[in-house]
Structure formats: structure tokens, C-alpha cells
Design a protein around this motif. Sequence first.
Motif, PDB file in Angstrom:
ATOM      1  N   ASP A 127     -16.621  24.762  31.786  1.00  0.00           N
ATOM      2  CA  ASP A 127     -16.921  23.340  31.671  1.00  0.00           C
ATOM      3  C   ASP A 127     -15.614  22.576  31.664  1.00  0.00           C
ATOM      4  O   ASP A 127     -14.559  23.122  31.446  1.00  0.00           O
ATOM      5  CB  ASP A 127     -17.765  23.036  30.422  1.00  0.00           C
ATOM      6  CG  ASP A 127     -17.091  23.459  29.125  1.00  0.00           C
ATOM      7  OD1 ASP A 127     -15.870  23.268  28.993  1.00  0.00           O
ATOM      8  OD2 ASP A 127     -17.782  23.979  28.239  1.00  0.00           O
ATOM      9  N   ALA A 128     -15.694  21.317  31.931  1.00  0.00           N
ATOM     10  CA  ALA A 128     -14.487  20.502  32.077  1.00  0.00           C
ATOM     11  C   ALA A 128     -13.815  20.222  30.737  1.00  0.00           C
ATOM     12  O   ALA A 128     -12.702  19.733  30.695  1.00  0.00           O
ATOM     13  CB  ALA A 128     -14.818  19.199  32.786  1.00  0.00           C
ATOM     14  N   GLY A 129     -14.476  20.534  29.625  1.00  0.00           N
ATOM     15  CA  GLY A 129     -13.924  20.250  28.312  1.00  0.00           C
ATOM     16  C   GLY A 129     -12.918  21.281  27.868  1.00  0.00           C
ATOM     17  O   GLY A 129     -12.694  22.294  28.504  1.00  0.00           O
ATOM     18  N   SER A 130     -12.285  21.008  26.759  1.00  0.00           N
ATOM     19  CA  SER A 130     -11.353  21.971  26.177  1.00  0.00           C
ATOM     20  C   SER A 130     -11.556  22.012  24.677  1.00  0.00           C
ATOM     21  O   SER A 130     -12.129  21.106  24.094  1.00  0.00           O
ATOM     22  CB  SER A 130      -9.912  21.594  26.506  1.00  0.00           C
ATOM     23  OG  SER A 130      -9.573  20.395  25.857  1.00  0.00           O
ATOM     24  N   ARG A 131     -11.097  23.068  24.092  1.00  0.00           N
ATOM     25  CA  ARG A 131     -11.186  23.225  22.649  1.00  0.00           C
ATOM     26  C   ARG A 131      -9.775  23.380  22.131  1.00  0.00           C
ATOM     27  O   ARG A 131      -9.011  24.181  22.636  1.00  0.00           O
ATOM     28  CB  ARG A 131     -11.994  24.470  22.305  1.00  0.00           C
ATOM     29  CG  ARG A 131     -12.023  24.770  20.832  1.00  0.00           C
ATOM     30  CD  ARG A 131     -12.867  26.001  20.570  1.00  0.00           C
ATOM     31  NE  ARG A 131     -12.784  26.319  19.170  1.00  0.00           N
ATOM     32  CZ  ARG A 131     -12.288  27.442  18.698  1.00  0.00           C
ATOM     33  NH1 ARG A 131     -11.825  28.346  19.500  1.00  0.00           N
ATOM     34  NH2 ARG A 131     -12.249  27.662  17.410  1.00  0.00           N
ATOM     35  N   SER A 132      -9.425  22.619  21.132  1.00  0.00           N
ATOM     36  CA  SER A 132      -8.096  22.671  20.577  1.00  0.00           C
ATOM     37  C   SER A 132      -8.160  23.252  19.179  1.00  0.00           C
ATOM     38  O   SER A 132      -9.018  22.886  18.395  1.00  0.00           O
ATOM     39  CB  SER A 132      -7.502  21.259  20.525  1.00  0.00           C
ATOM     40  OG  SER A 132      -6.244  21.283  19.929  1.00  0.00           O
ATOM     41  N   SER A 133      -7.265  24.167  18.883  1.00  0.00           N
ATOM     42  CA  SER A 133      -7.216  24.780  17.565  1.00  0.00           C
ATOM     43  C   SER A 133      -5.859  24.527  16.939  1.00  0.00           C
ATOM     44  O   SER A 133      -4.844  24.801  17.559  1.00  0.00           O
ATOM     45  CB  SER A 133      -7.429  26.296  17.670  1.00  0.00           C
ATOM     46  OG  SER A 133      -8.660  26.569  18.262  1.00  0.00           O
ATOM     47  N   ALA A 134      -5.854  23.975  15.746  1.00  0.00           N
ATOM     48  CA  ALA A 134      -4.593  23.749  15.044  1.00  0.00           C
ATOM     49  C   ALA A 134      -3.964  25.084  14.697  1.00  0.00           C
ATOM     50  O   ALA A 134      -4.648  26.086  14.553  1.00  0.00           O
ATOM     51  CB  ALA A 134      -4.843  22.937  13.778  1.00  0.00           C
ATOM     52  N   ALA A 135      -2.671  25.087  14.568  1.00  0.00           N
ATOM     53  CA  ALA A 135      -1.936  26.311  14.230  1.00  0.00           C
ATOM     54  C   ALA A 135      -1.182  26.095  12.928  1.00  0.00           C
ATOM     55  O   ALA A 135       0.007  25.830  12.930  1.00  0.00           O
ATOM     56  CB  ALA A 135      -0.982  26.677  15.352  1.00  0.00           C
ATOM     57  N   PRO A 136      -1.881  26.166  11.782  1.00  0.00           N
ATOM     58  CA  PRO A 136      -1.203  25.914  10.513  1.00  0.00           C
ATOM     59  C   PRO A 136      -0.172  26.990  10.205  1.00  0.00           C
ATOM     60  O   PRO A 136      -0.264  28.114  10.677  1.00  0.00           O
ATOM     61  CB  PRO A 136      -2.333  25.939   9.482  1.00  0.00           C
ATOM     62  CG  PRO A 136      -3.388  26.768  10.118  1.00  0.00           C
ATOM     63  CD  PRO A 136      -3.257  26.547  11.595  1.00  0.00           C
ATOM     64  N   LYS A 137       0.800  26.613   9.437  1.00  0.00           N
ATOM     65  CA  LYS A 137       1.828  27.550   9.005  1.00  0.00           C
ATOM     66  C   LYS A 137       1.214  28.618   8.123  1.00  0.00           C
ATOM     67  O   LYS A 137       0.213  28.397   7.455  1.00  0.00           O
ATOM     68  CB  LYS A 137       2.901  26.816   8.177  1.00  0.00           C
ATOM     69  CG  LYS A 137       3.607  25.751   8.944  1.00  0.00           C
ATOM     70  CD  LYS A 137       4.726  26.383   9.716  1.00  0.00           C
ATOM     71  CE  LYS A 137       5.591  25.341  10.329  1.00  0.00           C
ATOM     72  NZ  LYS A 137       5.496  25.266  11.726  1.00  0.00           N
ATOM     73  N   THR A 138       1.824  29.783   8.080  1.00  0.00           N
ATOM     74  CA  THR A 138       1.386  30.850   7.196  1.00  0.00           C
ATOM     75  C   THR A 138       1.445  30.328   5.764  1.00  0.00           C
ATOM     76  O   THR A 138       2.442  29.769   5.351  1.00  0.00           O
ATOM     77  CB  THR A 138       2.305  32.076   7.347  1.00  0.00           C
ATOM     78  OG1 THR A 138       2.268  32.475   8.713  1.00  0.00           O
ATOM     79  CG2 THR A 138       1.863  33.207   6.457  1.00  0.00           C
ATOM     80  N   GLY A 139       0.358  30.477   5.047  1.00  0.00           N
ATOM     81  CA  GLY A 139       0.312  30.053   3.655  1.00  0.00           C
ATOM     82  C   GLY A 139       0.077  28.566   3.473  1.00  0.00           C
ATOM     83  O   GLY A 139       0.157  28.066   2.368  1.00  0.00           O
ATOM     84  N   ALA A 140      -0.190  27.828   4.538  1.00  0.00           N
ATOM     85  CA  ALA A 140      -0.415  26.395   4.417  1.00  0.00           C
ATOM     86  C   ALA A 140      -1.695  26.131   3.645  1.00  0.00           C
ATOM     87  O   ALA A 140      -2.666  26.852   3.777  1.00  0.00           O
ATOM     88  CB  ALA A 140      -0.501  25.754   5.804  1.00  0.00           C
ATOM     89  N   ALA A 141      -1.670  25.088   2.858  1.00  0.00           N
ATOM     90  CA  ALA A 141      -2.854  24.732   2.085  1.00  0.00           C
ATOM     91  C   ALA A 141      -4.005  24.453   3.024  1.00  0.00           C
ATOM     92  O   ALA A 141      -3.846  23.766   4.027  1.00  0.00           O
ATOM     93  CB  ALA A 141      -2.561  23.500   1.233  1.00  0.00           C
ATOM     94  N   GLY A 142      -5.154  25.007   2.720  1.00  0.00           N
ATOM     95  CA  GLY A 142      -6.337  24.767   3.515  1.00  0.00           C
ATOM     96  C   GLY A 142      -6.427  25.608   4.774  1.00  0.00           C
ATOM     97  O   GLY A 142      -7.345  25.449   5.537  1.00  0.00           O
TER      98      GLY A 142
END
Length: 171
Positions: free
Chosen positions: A144-159
Motif C-alpha cells: 500500500d502507498a502508506g508507511s509505518r514509522s517506529s520510534a527508536a528510543p534509547k536503551t533504558g529510556a523511560a516508557g
Amino acid sequence: MVTPHRKNLVSLAAYAAAEAASPTKHEWLRGEVLDMAGGTPEHSALAMAVGRELGVALQGRPCRVFSSDLKIFIAETQLATYPDLSVVCGKLETTPEDANSVTNPTLIVEVLSDSTEAYDRGAKFAHYRRLPSLREYVLVSQADAGSRSSAAPKTGAAGSSRRPDPRSRSP
């Protein structure tokens, strides 16, 4: 009695030398050299379209967009691989063993295909998340023409959520 098959492991420096002379690309994971899947014309065109848009969006900033010819090295998990696109902001940083392996991408883009989607969403993402410089990992679907973006939090980042095991080749 069955004797286990022993893999021939190679150093990062030996892999880098062989890779420079190879007509095909390979991943390197903790000494094991792995073949990479080839792409389709649709895959390539989609990657270039995203790269073009990124280039326009980043004009005037100290960032550069790189194609799948740029190798990324993740020191923590010992993976060298070629994402479809990457962005580096600021000075390129490389490994002492391989001047062509960049260690500080800010953004990585993978175009999903049937043969790589599970790996790109799972184990490969787990490797990428170990990059201290990474701010965003973007998956682009050919379906599909859409995309999915995933954040890349730091190791041990809160949440931050529980990460898949980066030593695993597949999810």
C-alpha cells in the motif's frame, strides 16, 4: 555420533575487505557472513522516491541521504548491513576496522517486501534500536502507498517497550 556443523567465522576487517571486492552484498553478524536478498524494480523505485523526498526535506540542513550502497554497523550487536536508505546528520562516523561502515545514522528506511518484512519489523529493528544516534526507523510498504514509522528510543529510556532479542536473526 553426529558432529555439529561448524561455521567459518570471519573478522569484521576480513569481511570488509571481501565485501569491497564482491559484486553482491552481504550482512555480517558476529562473524557470520549472510547473503542479502536482491530487490525488484518496484522496490528500487519506491526507495528512490522516498530518498528524493528526504533530500528535498533536508535541504539546508547538515544531513545527507544515502542509498542502499551505504553499510551501517551496529557495534553493540555486531551487525553490518545495508538499509534501503539512511540519513546521517553531521559528520560520518565509521568503524576502525571498516572505513565504509557508518555507525551514526539518524534515520533508517526499509522498503518492505514479502521476503524481508518479518526480519525488517523484528530482529533487524531490534539491531537498529541499539544505535545511539538513531532517531527514527521508517518502514515503507510496497503493498500500500502508506508507511509505518517506529520510534527508536534509547536503551533504558523511560516508557520504552520491551525490545526483541537483537541476537536473533528472525523474530
